[in-house]
Design a protein around this motif. Structure first.
Motif, PDB file in Angstrom:
ATOM      1  N   PRO A   1       0.800  -1.222   0.000  1.00 49.80           N
ATOM      2  CA  PRO A   1       0.000   0.000   0.000  1.00 49.80           C
ATOM      3  C   PRO A   1       0.839   1.281   0.000  1.00 49.80           C
ATOM      4  N   LEU A   2       2.114   1.202   0.338  1.00 46.83           N
ATOM      5  CA  LEU A   2       2.955   2.392   0.389  1.00 46.83           C
ATOM      6  C   LEU A   2       3.660   2.684  -0.933  1.00 46.83           C
ATOM      7  N   ALA A   3       3.627   1.748  -1.867  1.00 45.04           N
ATOM      8  CA  ALA A   3       4.344   1.921  -3.134  1.00 45.04           C
ATOM      9  C   ALA A   3       3.381   2.335  -4.245  1.00 45.04           C
ATOM     10  N   LEU A   4       3.837   3.265  -5.068  1.00 48.90           N
ATOM     11  CA  LEU A   4       3.047   3.678  -6.221  1.00 48.90           C
ATOM     12  C   LEU A   4       3.265   2.694  -7.366  1.00 48.90           C
ATOM     13  N   PRO A   5       2.215   2.397  -8.124  1.00 49.21           N
ATOM     14  CA  PRO A   5       2.427   1.558  -9.305  1.00 49.21           C
ATOM     15  C   PRO A   5       3.204   2.355 -10.354  1.00 49.21           C
ATOM     16  N   ALA A   6       3.813   1.670 -11.286  1.00 45.66           N
ATOM     17  CA  ALA A   6       4.581   2.334 -12.345  1.00 45.66           C
ATOM     18  C   ALA A   6       4.034   1.893 -13.685  1.00 45.66           C
TER      19      ALA A   6
ATOM     20  N   GLN B   1       2.639  -1.603 -23.501  1.00 44.54           N
ATOM     21  CA  GLN B   1       2.427  -1.022 -22.180  1.00 44.54           C
ATOM     22  C   GLN B   1       2.960  -1.970 -21.112  1.00 44.54           C
ATOM     23  N   THR B   2       3.650  -1.410 -20.137  1.00 43.55           N
ATOM     24  CA  THR B   2       4.154  -2.177 -19.008  1.00 43.55           C
ATOM     25  C   THR B   2       3.594  -1.576 -17.727  1.00 43.55           C
ATOM     26  N   VAL B   3       3.090  -2.443 -16.847  1.00 46.77           N
ATOM     27  CA  VAL B   3       2.590  -2.007 -15.546  1.00 46.77           C
ATOM     28  C   VAL B   3       3.381  -2.770 -14.492  1.00 46.77           C
ATOM     29  N   ARG B   4       3.985  -2.031 -13.563  1.00 46.16           N
ATOM     30  CA  ARG B   4       4.753  -2.656 -12.487  1.00 46.16           C
ATOM     31  C   ARG B   4       4.179  -2.199 -11.147  1.00 46.16           C
ATOM     32  N   ALA B   5       4.201  -3.127 -10.193  1.00 44.74           N
ATOM     33  CA  ALA B   5       3.755  -2.804  -8.845  1.00 44.74           C
ATOM     34  C   ALA B   5       4.549  -3.647  -7.866  1.00 44.74           C
TER      35      ALA B   5
END
Length: 95
Positions: free
Chosen positions: A32-37, A81-85
């Motif tokens: 919950p503290l990290a922003l997705p990229a 598109q790349t989504v990282r979390a």
């Protein structure tokens, strides 16, 4: 019936064993503290990709705006598109 392609190969006298693997169940929970990229790369092109990149953005709306702007300027329509979390692994029990 044709011969097997390995018909002339020597037979290995390997010992056989039976292995049993237990499964380790893990669940992943978003941090919950990290922003997705989010990131996009323009892959439009016949002989080579355009290669324009959005850089790292933190909302899907920002990424959509970047794609729309690049599309308006260049007419390019295909993007990767790349989504990282960050996720946290929560170990379960051995089964």
């Amino acid at each position: 019936m044709p011969d097997s392609p390995n018909a002339g190969a020597p037979v290995c006298n390997a010992s056989r064993g039976r292995y049993r693997f237990r499964e380790y169940y893990v669940t992943t929970v978003p941090d919950p503290l990290a922003l997705p990229a989010f990131e996009a790369v323009c892959v439009t092109g016949e002989e080579h990709n355009c290669g324009a990149t959005s850089g790292t953005l933190h909302t899907s709306d920002e990424l959509t705006r970047w794609i729309a702007g690049h599309c308006a300027q260049s007419g390019h329509e295909l993007y990767e598109q790349t989504v990282r979390a960050l996720v946290r692994a929560e170990p379960g029990a051995w089964q």
